[in-house]
Design an enzyme around this catalytic site. Structure first.
Site, PDB file in Angstrom:
ATOM      1  CG  ASP A  32      35.921  14.497  46.280  1.00 25.60           C
ATOM      2  OD1 ASP A  32      36.984  14.377  45.636  1.00 25.60           O
ATOM      3  OD2 ASP A  32      35.865  14.897  47.456  1.00 25.60           O
ATOM      4  CG  ASN A  34      40.937  14.544  45.469  1.00 29.82           C
ATOM      5  OD1 ASN A  34      39.822  14.934  45.810  1.00 29.82           O
ATOM      6  ND2 ASN A  34      41.832  15.334  44.911  1.00 29.82           N
ATOM      7  CG  ASP A  36      39.453  17.913  46.684  1.00 29.22           C
ATOM      8  OD1 ASP A  36      38.359  17.397  46.330  1.00 29.22           O
ATOM      9  OD2 ASP A  36      40.195  18.521  45.890  1.00 29.22           O
ATOM     10  CG  ASP A  40      38.228  14.166  41.875  1.00 27.32           C
ATOM     11  OD1 ASP A  40      37.546  13.170  41.555  1.00 27.32           O
ATOM     12  OD2 ASP A  40      38.773  14.289  42.991  1.00 27.32           O
ATOM     13  CG  ASP A 109      31.611  23.805  28.392  1.00 24.39           C
ATOM     14  OD1 ASP A 109      31.444  24.828  27.705  1.00 24.39           O
ATOM     15  OD2 ASP A 109      30.743  23.340  29.151  1.00 24.39           O
ATOM     16  CG  ASP A 228      30.283  29.332  27.862  1.00 25.85           C
ATOM     17  OD1 ASP A 228      29.440  28.736  28.548  1.00 25.85           O
ATOM     18  OD2 ASP A 228      30.702  30.476  28.128  1.00 25.85           O
ATOM     19  CD  GLU A 278      25.284  28.785  27.063  1.00 18.01           C
ATOM     20  OE1 GLU A 278      24.657  28.778  28.124  1.00 18.01           O
ATOM     21  OE2 GLU A 278      26.398  29.337  26.938  1.00 18.01           O
ATOM     22  CG  HIS A 351      26.102  24.292  34.129  1.00 22.28           C
ATOM     23  ND1 HIS A 351      25.822  23.948  32.812  1.00 22.28           N
ATOM     24  CD2 HIS A 351      26.870  25.404  34.061  1.00 22.28           C
ATOM     25  CE1 HIS A 351      26.400  24.826  32.012  1.00 22.28           C
ATOM     26  NE2 HIS A 351      27.048  25.715  32.738  1.00 22.28           N
ATOM     27  CG  ASP A 352      24.340  28.021  33.098  1.00 22.22           C
ATOM     28  OD1 ASP A 352      25.145  28.083  34.046  1.00 22.22           O
ATOM     29  OD2 ASP A 352      24.691  28.045  31.904  1.00 22.22           O
TER      30      ASP A 352
HETATM   31  C1  NOJ Z   1      27.302  29.913  30.054  1.00 28.14           C
HETATM   32  C2  NOJ Z   1      27.706  28.857  31.033  1.00 28.14           C
HETATM   33  O1  NOJ Z   1      26.874  27.750  30.880  1.00 28.14           O
HETATM   34  C3  NOJ Z   1      27.635  29.485  32.407  1.00 28.14           C
HETATM   35  O2  NOJ Z   1      27.733  28.556  33.445  1.00 28.14           O
HETATM   36  C4  NOJ Z   1      28.705  30.533  32.482  1.00 28.14           C
HETATM   37  O3  NOJ Z   1      28.591  31.221  33.706  1.00 28.14           O
HETATM   38  C5  NOJ Z   1      28.590  31.528  31.333  1.00 28.14           C
HETATM   39  N1  NOJ Z   1      28.295  30.940  30.072  1.00 28.14           N
HETATM   40  C6  NOJ Z   1      29.883  32.287  31.187  1.00 28.14           C
HETATM   41  O4  NOJ Z   1      30.870  31.430  30.679  1.00 28.14           O
END
Ligand code: NOJ
Length: 580
Positions: A32, A34, A36, A40, A109, A228, A278, A351-352
């Site tokens: 981060d 700034n 907040d 970013d 992305d 995605d 993906e 991140h998922d």
């Molecule tokens: C896959 C992404 O990696 C995930 O984070 C997102 O919630 C879903 N697609 C919907 O875009």
């Protein structure tokens, strides 16, 4: 690609990304700039040196476009602008210039299965049934209600013959995949949140608008896209018929990707670009088609088979014990299936997913050994490895104990739905502790100081309590137990050794439930990887490989437990990479 000529294996025609490593930044949680509390572009710019030191070739940015942030940016309201939360287009250009000056590439992305419901396209589409943009999304009439008051469709819980929903599709974020637009009296489809309406890829004008947008980003200088849920863009028409149970990948997906290639990538032969799709549910055979170079679809895909092995049948939150033999069978099949045509993406986390170290290794007493073992096993497969931010210092799951600590729409919706259905909240929290996406979304731990050096403000999601011990400063300062240094060596090894990028893969001892062993062979060069995937010492069987029967000590390319070298016992979580 790698070919055999006069007995010598050549790899001179291989695409540039075969020896590249990609680093994923989840911008909210990276740094981060700034104060907040939300990561970013300014924060990323301050930390580029960290990535250059690591030696990665490509940076993939999770979405930074303008967005209401219902799904942390995977709900885009303007594809051509940066969300003010992250910065401005000028800052983006500056960031891209700095990334390029450091010799790295920048990948965006691309989220085009759906937009935000606040995107101008959707606002126009929902303004009237006759609007030209109506058909850019997927609409269905409510099914009729009979004299008994029961609808011919399903109800919100998915029960057939009980409501007006057109099909029984469930949203990935709980609840039905259809939301009624009251003003125009039709349902729109959303495979994710109701704020993420799905685009209709059958509409040629929509497709052209997406290609134009992609071209604008490439003209601006970006080096490719991570796409995605790209296999979801093509819906099988039959699966949209009344009563259909679920979504099936449509046959037109290959047509769409080839068309995208023609309109976006085909003329850009002077640039080194990268595309990765993906694809939840993709099979090895599909992936071979998607990534065969002469088909001009994608460079590589993210498959999900190996990260679904510990999910139970009811949902991803139905946690099952990890099974190493099943993992080897799966990853081995993917290596074999894409050996001659196509290409693998290699990942254990993003991140998922929960943190790979907490999921597959020991994030306590053997944190260093298991983080380095997991990295070596992954990076020495054939394919392009992806490093998820924080994995390079051995970050762990969040350890949250209350639902108030969670921020992820998927986790929060699932918890609420299950509580409503009568489940025990403590049991649900236990599942989230293993499985929630927020495990990987806590701030990157840069230091042991306040907010782990991520922000001078209050982070949007709590930092992990172990940041006093687990952080970039401490890890990089360690002379002999730096996870960062181990990743740096693995990435360099791929650059330097064609056998890592191109060698043939062979799994050894596939049925052993503690040893992950394989060879990589290119011409007369061979690497042997021996990994103890357990917290107990492991006795190697000399029959496994001739190198273990030789009297002389083999050359050790990498080892995470120095004292173990030369013996036939692997220490807990030890990995050795030997030149055979
Ligand atoms: C896959 C992404 O990696 C995930 O984070 C997102 O919630 C879903 N697609 C919907 O875009």
């Amino acid at each position: 690609m790698t070919t055999t000529e006069g007995g010598t294996v050549q790899h001179r025609d291989a695409p540039w990304w075969t020896d590249a490593t990609v680093y994923q930044i989840y911008p909210r949680s990276f740094a981060d700039g700034n104060g907040d509390g939300v990561g970013d572009l300014a924060g990323i710019r301050q930390r580029l040196g960290h990535l250059a030191d690591l030696g990665v070739d490509v940076i993939w940015l999770s979405p930074i476009y303008r967005s209401p942030q219902a799904d942390n940016g995977y709900d885009i309201s303007d594809y051509d602008d940066i969300d003010p939360l992250f910065g401005t287009l000028d800052e983006f250009d500056a960031l891209m210039g700095e990334v390029h000056a450091l010799g790295m590439k920048l990948v965006m992305d691309l989220v085009v299965n759906h937009t935000s419901d606040e995107h101008a396209w959707f606002e126009q589409a929902r303004s009237s049934r006759d609007d030209p943009k109506r058909d850019w999304y997927i609409w269905r009439d409510p099914l009729p209600v009979g004299p008994d008051g029961r609808g011919e469709g399903t109800d919100a819980a998915g029960t057939p013959g009980a409501g007006t929903f057109p099909t029984a599709w469930r949203s990935a974020f709980s609840g039905p995949a259809w939301t009624l637009d009251e003003a125009t009296g039709q349902y729109y489809l959303h495979m994710f949140a109701s704020k993420q309406p799905d685009l209709n890829w059958e509409n040629p004008a929509l497709r052209q608008a997406v290609y134009d947008m992609m071209n604008r980003w490439l003209d601006r200088g970006v080096d490719g896209f991570r796409m995605d849920v790209i296999n979801h863009i093509a819906k099988d028409p039959a699966s949209l018929e009344p009563g259909a149970r679920g979504f099936v990948m449509g046959g037109r997906i290959h047509d769409h990707l080839r068309e995208m290639h023609r309109y976006v990538f085909a003329s850009r032969t002077d640039r080194e670009l990268i595309t990765v799709g993906e694809m939840p549910g993709v099979t090895v055979d599909d992936a071979a088609l998607f990534t065969a170079q002469d088909r001009h679809e994608l460079d590589m895909v993210f498959q999900f088979e190996h990260v679904g092995l510990d999910h139970g049948p009811s949902s991803k939150f139905d946690n099952r014990p990890f099974d190493l033999v099943a993992l080897k069978r799966s990853l081995g099949r993917w290596q074999d299936g894409l050996a001659d045509a196509g290409w693998n993406s290699l990942y254990l986390g993003n991140h998922d997913q929960p943190r790979s170290l907490s999921r597959f290794g020991d994030d306590g007493a053997h944190r260093y050994e298991s983080a380095t073992m997991l990295a070596a096993v992954l990076h020495l497969h054939r394919g392009t490895p992806y490093v998820y931010q924080g994995d390079e210092i051995g970050m762990t799951n969040a350890g949250f104990t209350s639902i108030e600590q969670y921020r992820d729409i998927e986790s929060i919706n699932w918890y609420a739905e299950e509580v409503e259905a009568g489940a025990d909240p403590e049991v649900l929290l236990e599942s989230l502790r293993f499985r929630s996406r927020d495990n990987a979304r806590t701030p990157v731990q840069w230091s042991g100081g306040d907010a782990a050096g991520f922000s001078t403000g209050t982070p949007w999601i709590e930092v992990v309590a172990n940041h006093h011990a687990v952080n970039v400063e401490a890890d990089r300062a360690s002379s002999d137990r730096s996870v960062f240094d181990w990743y740096r060596r693995l990435i360099a090894l791929r650059h330097e050794s064609p056998v890592v990028a191109h060698g043939r893969f062979e799994m050894l001892a596939p049925d052993d439930d503690r040893l992950y062993a394989f060879t990589r062979t290119l011409g007369d060069e061979q690497l042997l990887v021996l990994a103890n995937w357990s917290g107990e010492p492991y006795e190697l069987d000399p029959a496994l490989h001739p190198v273990l029967r030789r009297r002389s000590v083999p050359e050790v390319v990498l080892g995470n437990v120095p004292h173990g070298i030369g013996s036939l016992t692997l220490a807990p979580w030890e990995v050795r990479v030997l030149r055979a």
